[in-house]
Design an enzyme around this catalytic site. Structure first.
Site, PDB file in Angstrom:
ATOM      1  N   SER A 138       0.851  -1.194   0.000  1.00  0.00           N
ATOM      2  CA  SER A 138       0.000   0.000   0.000  1.00  0.00           C
ATOM      3  C   SER A 138       0.877   1.231   0.000  1.00  0.00           C
ATOM      4  O   SER A 138       2.026   1.195   0.459  1.00  0.00           O
ATOM      5  CB  SER A 138      -0.894   0.015   1.244  1.00  0.00           C
ATOM      6  OG  SER A 138      -1.527   1.276   1.411  1.00  0.00           O
ATOM      7  N   TYR A 151      -2.453  -0.263  10.176  1.00  0.00           N
ATOM      8  CA  TYR A 151      -2.472  -0.634   8.759  1.00  0.00           C
ATOM      9  C   TYR A 151      -1.143  -0.305   8.086  1.00  0.00           C
ATOM     10  O   TYR A 151      -0.580  -1.128   7.351  1.00  0.00           O
ATOM     11  CB  TYR A 151      -3.614   0.089   8.060  1.00  0.00           C
ATOM     12  CG  TYR A 151      -3.787  -0.275   6.606  1.00  0.00           C
ATOM     13  CD1 TYR A 151      -4.391  -1.473   6.236  1.00  0.00           C
ATOM     14  CD2 TYR A 151      -3.343   0.575   5.597  1.00  0.00           C
ATOM     15  CE1 TYR A 151      -4.558  -1.813   4.904  1.00  0.00           C
ATOM     16  CE2 TYR A 151      -3.505   0.248   4.261  1.00  0.00           C
ATOM     17  CZ  TYR A 151      -4.106  -0.945   3.923  1.00  0.00           C
ATOM     18  OH  TYR A 151      -4.260  -1.275   2.597  1.00  0.00           O
TER      19      TYR A 151
END
Length: 254
Positions: A138, A151
């Site tokens: 990501s 995250y």
């Protein structure tokens, strides 16, 4: 170009979103698909779509955070040529607003889940004489994203695992890369907006879209196209790399 004929591919989290787009595209390119999701039901829409197009597909209920389940599933699948580590969850919170329970849950799925699948897949790759691994990282591993502590931590780990695996198994003809999407328009995004901003869905969708320098979110199919290239024989000289697919977010967001 980019044919996956005679290739057996495993996609975790293939029931929806980016995973579904990857699985359906790979099937169109000739791969035999093996979809791992939390339940058979959650993968059914993807299975139906692939079967309607004449593709060969199998699905498995498996919690990637449970190593015993993962090992048993990969034993059923047998020798593979491609592994897509896509399964993951999101979490909102800064370090002081992230509970231990939530932190552990994100690590279990987004980090240990990737490890478990790598651990189970390497022997199968050896039996196939090599193969390709693609991990879903990501932009959160590249830049600071507000309220995404757990995250971001997990996706940073995924990027580091990608480099380690690429180095360790290069001599065994196993390539390993990752891609780092920015915001992608998936059912998860729609659900997040409706849950947290009831009555403001259109406004928030527009705001989140405009936070990407290119002015919109990515389509799952666009991420899938990049993944297809990296897993194809045409990308045979590429390993140990991360590819942002971010609409200019990392370099142009100023």
């Amino acid at each position: 170009m980019f044919s996956l004929q005679n290739k057996k591919a495993v996609v975790t989290g293939g029931g929806s979103g980016i995973g579904r787009a990857i699985a359906t595209l790979f099937a169109k390119q000739g791969a035999e698909l093996h979809i791992i999701d939390l339940s058979i039901e959650s993968a059914q829409d993807t299975v139906d779509e692939i079967q309607k197009s004449g593709g060969k597909v199998f699905s498995y209920a498996c919690n990637v955070a449970n190593q015993k389940e993962v090992l048993a599933t990969f034993e059923k699948i047998g020798n593979i040529h491609i592994l897509i580590n896509n399964a993951g969850i999101a979490h909102i919170g800064k370090v002081d607003t992230t509970s231990e329970v939530d932190f552990d849950r994100v690590m279990d799925i987004n980090v240990k889940g990737v490890y478990n699948c790598l651990y189970a897949a390497i022997p199968q790759f050896r039996n196939s004489g090599g193969g390709v691994i693609l991990n879903m990282a990501s932009i959160a591993a590249w830049v600071g994203i507000p309220d995404r502590f757990a995250y971001s931590t997990a996706k940073g780990a995924v990027m580091a695992m990608t480099l380690s695996v690429a180095k360790d198994y290069m001599a065994e003809k196993i390539r390993c890369n990752s891609v780092s999407p920015a915001r992608v328009h998936t059912p998860f995004v729609d659900g997040f907006i409706s849950k947290n901003y009831p009555g403001q869905e259109a406004e928030m969708f527009e705001k989140l879209s405009k936070s990407q320098p290119i002015g919109r979110m990515a389509k799952p199919e666009e991420v899938a196209a990049l993944v297809l290239f990296l897993c194809s024989d045409e990308a045979g000289f590429i390993t140990g790399c991360d590819y942002p697919i971010d609409g200019g977010f990392i370099k142009l967001n100023n």
